[in-house]
Design a protein around this motif. Structure first.
Motif, mmCIF file in Angstrom:
data_model
loop_
_atom_site.group_PDB
_atom_site.id
_atom_site.type_symbol
_atom_site.label_atom_id
_atom_site.label_comp_id
_atom_site.label_asym_id
_atom_site.label_seq_id
_atom_site.Cartn_x
_atom_site.Cartn_y
_atom_site.Cartn_z
ATOM 1 N N VAL A 186 0.825 -1.218 0.000
ATOM 2 C CA VAL A 186 0.000 0.000 0.000
ATOM 3 C C VAL A 186 0.851 1.256 0.000
ATOM 4 N N ARG A 187 2.124 1.128 0.316
ATOM 5 C CA ARG A 187 3.012 2.291 0.279
ATOM 6 C C ARG A 187 3.056 2.924 -1.112
ATOM 7 N N VAL A 188 2.862 2.129 -2.148
ATOM 8 C CA VAL A 188 2.844 2.698 -3.504
ATOM 9 C C VAL A 188 1.724 3.739 -3.613
ATOM 10 N N ALA A 189 0.568 3.431 -3.050
ATOM 11 C CA ALA A 189 -0.565 4.362 -3.113
ATOM 12 C C ALA A 189 -0.373 5.546 -2.171
ATOM 13 N N THR A 190 0.067 5.303 -0.948
ATOM 14 C CA THR A 190 0.201 6.403 0.009
ATOM 15 C C THR A 190 1.390 7.304 -0.324
ATOM 16 N N ASP A 191 2.482 6.729 -0.824
ATOM 17 C CA ASP A 191 3.617 7.556 -1.249
ATOM 18 C C ASP A 191 3.216 8.448 -2.423
ATOM 19 N N TRP A 192 2.468 7.878 -3.364
ATOM 20 C CA TRP A 192 1.996 8.644 -4.522
ATOM 21 C C TRP A 192 1.093 9.784 -4.065
ATOM 22 N N ALA A 193 0.188 9.494 -3.138
ATOM 23 C CA ALA A 193 -0.757 10.506 -2.669
ATOM 24 C C ALA A 193 -0.058 11.593 -1.864
ATOM 25 N N GLY A 194 1.065 11.253 -1.246
ATOM 26 C CA GLY A 194 1.786 12.230 -0.452
ATOM 27 C C GLY A 194 1.294 12.350 0.972
ATOM 28 N N ASP A 195 0.356 11.484 1.360
ATOM 29 C CA ASP A 195 -0.202 11.559 2.708
ATOM 30 C C ASP A 195 -0.785 10.199 3.088
ATOM 31 N N PRO A 196 -0.151 9.468 3.998
ATOM 32 C CA PRO A 196 -0.716 8.168 4.389
ATOM 33 C C PRO A 196 -2.107 8.295 5.009
ATOM 34 N N GLY A 197 -2.416 9.469 5.558
ATOM 35 C CA GLY A 197 -3.740 9.690 6.139
ATOM 36 C C GLY A 197 -4.838 9.802 5.101
ATOM 37 N N ARG B 132 -14.686 12.429 -3.904
ATOM 38 C CA ARG B 132 -13.340 12.878 -4.301
ATOM 39 C C ARG B 132 -12.283 11.844 -3.899
ATOM 40 N N THR B 133 -12.611 10.588 -4.212
ATOM 41 C CA THR B 133 -11.683 9.491 -3.947
ATOM 42 C C THR B 133 -11.348 8.789 -5.254
ATOM 43 N N VAL B 134 -10.212 8.090 -5.229
ATOM 44 C CA VAL B 134 -9.817 7.237 -6.344
ATOM 45 C C VAL B 134 -9.554 5.850 -5.792
ATOM 46 N N ARG B 135 -9.863 4.846 -6.610
ATOM 47 C CA ARG B 135 -9.502 3.469 -6.266
ATOM 48 C C ARG B 135 -8.200 3.162 -6.986
ATOM 49 N N VAL B 136 -7.200 2.776 -6.219
ATOM 50 C CA VAL B 136 -5.917 2.395 -6.784
ATOM 51 C C VAL B 136 -5.851 0.868 -6.779
ATOM 52 N N ASP B 137 -5.707 0.301 -7.962
ATOM 53 C CA ASP B 137 -5.563 -1.143 -8.107
ATOM 54 C C ASP B 137 -4.078 -1.460 -8.120
ATOM 55 N N LEU B 138 -3.649 -2.298 -7.183
ATOM 56 C CA LEU B 138 -2.235 -2.625 -7.034
ATOM 57 C C LEU B 138 -1.943 -4.007 -7.592
ATOM 58 N N LEU B 139 -0.829 -4.136 -8.284
ATOM 59 C CA LEU B 139 -0.334 -5.426 -8.752
ATOM 60 C C LEU B 139 0.896 -5.725 -7.907
ATOM 61 N N VAL B 140 0.820 -6.809 -7.125
ATOM 62 C CA VAL B 140 1.859 -7.122 -6.143
ATOM 63 C C VAL B 140 2.446 -8.491 -6.453
ATOM 64 N N LYS B 141 3.753 -8.508 -6.731
ATOM 65 C CA LYS B 141 4.440 -9.751 -7.102
ATOM 66 C C LYS B 141 5.708 -9.938 -6.283
ATOM 67 N N SER B 142 6.107 -11.193 -6.188
ATOM 68 C CA SER B 142 7.412 -11.552 -5.641
ATOM 69 C C SER B 142 7.873 -12.791 -6.392
ATOM 70 N N ALA B 143 9.125 -12.808 -6.768
ATOM 71 C CA ALA B 143 9.699 -13.921 -7.533
ATOM 72 C C ALA B 143 8.860 -14.220 -8.780
ATOM 73 N N GLY B 144 8.323 -13.170 -9.395
ATOM 74 C CA GLY B 144 7.559 -13.315 -10.626
ATOM 75 C C GLY B 144 6.146 -13.827 -10.459
ATOM 76 N N GLN B 145 5.703 -14.045 -9.204
ATOM 77 C CA GLN B 145 4.349 -14.555 -8.964
ATOM 78 C C GLN B 145 3.517 -13.517 -8.218
ATOM 79 N N LYS B 146 2.248 -13.447 -8.584
ATOM 80 C CA LYS B 146 1.325 -12.543 -7.913
ATOM 81 C C LYS B 146 1.104 -13.050 -6.484
ATOM 82 N N VAL B 147 1.365 -12.186 -5.494
ATOM 83 C CA VAL B 147 1.246 -12.611 -4.098
ATOM 84 C C VAL B 147 0.030 -12.025 -3.398
ATOM 85 N N LEU B 148 -0.535 -10.950 -3.946
ATOM 86 C CA LEU B 148 -1.779 -10.388 -3.425
ATOM 87 C C LEU B 148 -2.749 -10.221 -4.587
#
Length: 143
Positions: free
Chosen positions: A68-79, A117-133
Motif C-alpha cells: 500500500v506504500r505505492v498508493a500512500t507515497d503517490w498521494a503524499g499523505d498516508p492519512g 473525491r476518492t480514487v480506487r488504486v488497483d495494485l499489482l503485487v508480485k514476488s519472484a515473478g508470482q502474484k502474491v496479493l
C-alpha cells in the motif's frame, strides 16, 4: 488531511510509480517484534518446511503494508488512505541469504468517485515473478 495530489489531475488508467521493497529475515524478526506475531513460519525454516511451505514466509500484514506504500507515497499523505483490502494468493518466500526476497508493486487508478473525491488504486503485487496479493485495492481521498 487531504493528499497533495489533486483529484482533478488524475484519470482512470493513470499508472502510479512502481516500487520494489526488499525483505530479509531480519525484517521479519523486527516485524514479529513490532506486531507480536511470532508464528514460527515467519522465522523457523525447519518448521515452515514441516508444515508444507517452501521456506520461511513474510507475514501477510507485512506484505500488505509494503504494497500500500505505492498508493500512500503517490498521494503524499498516508492519512489519505480511506479503505484497503487484499486477498492473499501466494506467500512471499524469504530465503536465508544476503538478498532475501523482493516485493514488486505497481498500481493504476481503477476508478474515480466524483462525490467523495476518492480514487480506487488497483495494485499489482508480485514476488519472484508470482502474484502474491489479489484484489489489492486502496481507496485514497484527494484534494
Amino acid at each position: 488531511m487531504a493528499a497533495r495530489i489533486s483529484f482533478d489531475d488524475v484519470e482512470v488508467g493513470q499508472e502510479l510509480p512502481s516500487q520494489s521493497f526488499p525483505v530479509t529475515r531480519a525484517d521479519l524478526v523486527r516485524y514479529a517484534g513490532a506486531s507480536g506475531d511470532f508464528n514460527p513460519i515467519h522465522w523457523n525454516e525447519k518448521f515452515a518446511k514441516e508444515v508444507g511451505l517452501p521456506d520461511v514466509i513474510a507475514h501477510g500484514m507485512f506484505t500488505m503494508a509494503e504494497a500500500v506504500r505505492v498508493a500512500t507515497d503517490w498521494a503524499g499523505d498516508p492519512g489519505a488512505l480511506v479503505e484497503y483490502g487484499v486477498r492473499f494468493t501466494k506467500p512471499v518466500v524469504v530465503p536465508n541469504d544476503d538478498e532475501g526476497a523482493v516485493i514488486e508493486v505497481g498500481g493504476k487508478i481503477g476508478a474515480k468517485d466524483d462525490e467523495a473525491r476518492t480514487v480506487r488504486v488497483d495494485l499489482l503485487v508480485k514476488s519472484a515473478g508470482q502474484k502474491v496479493l489479489g484484489m489489492s485495492r486502496a481507496v485514497i481521498r484527494l484534494a
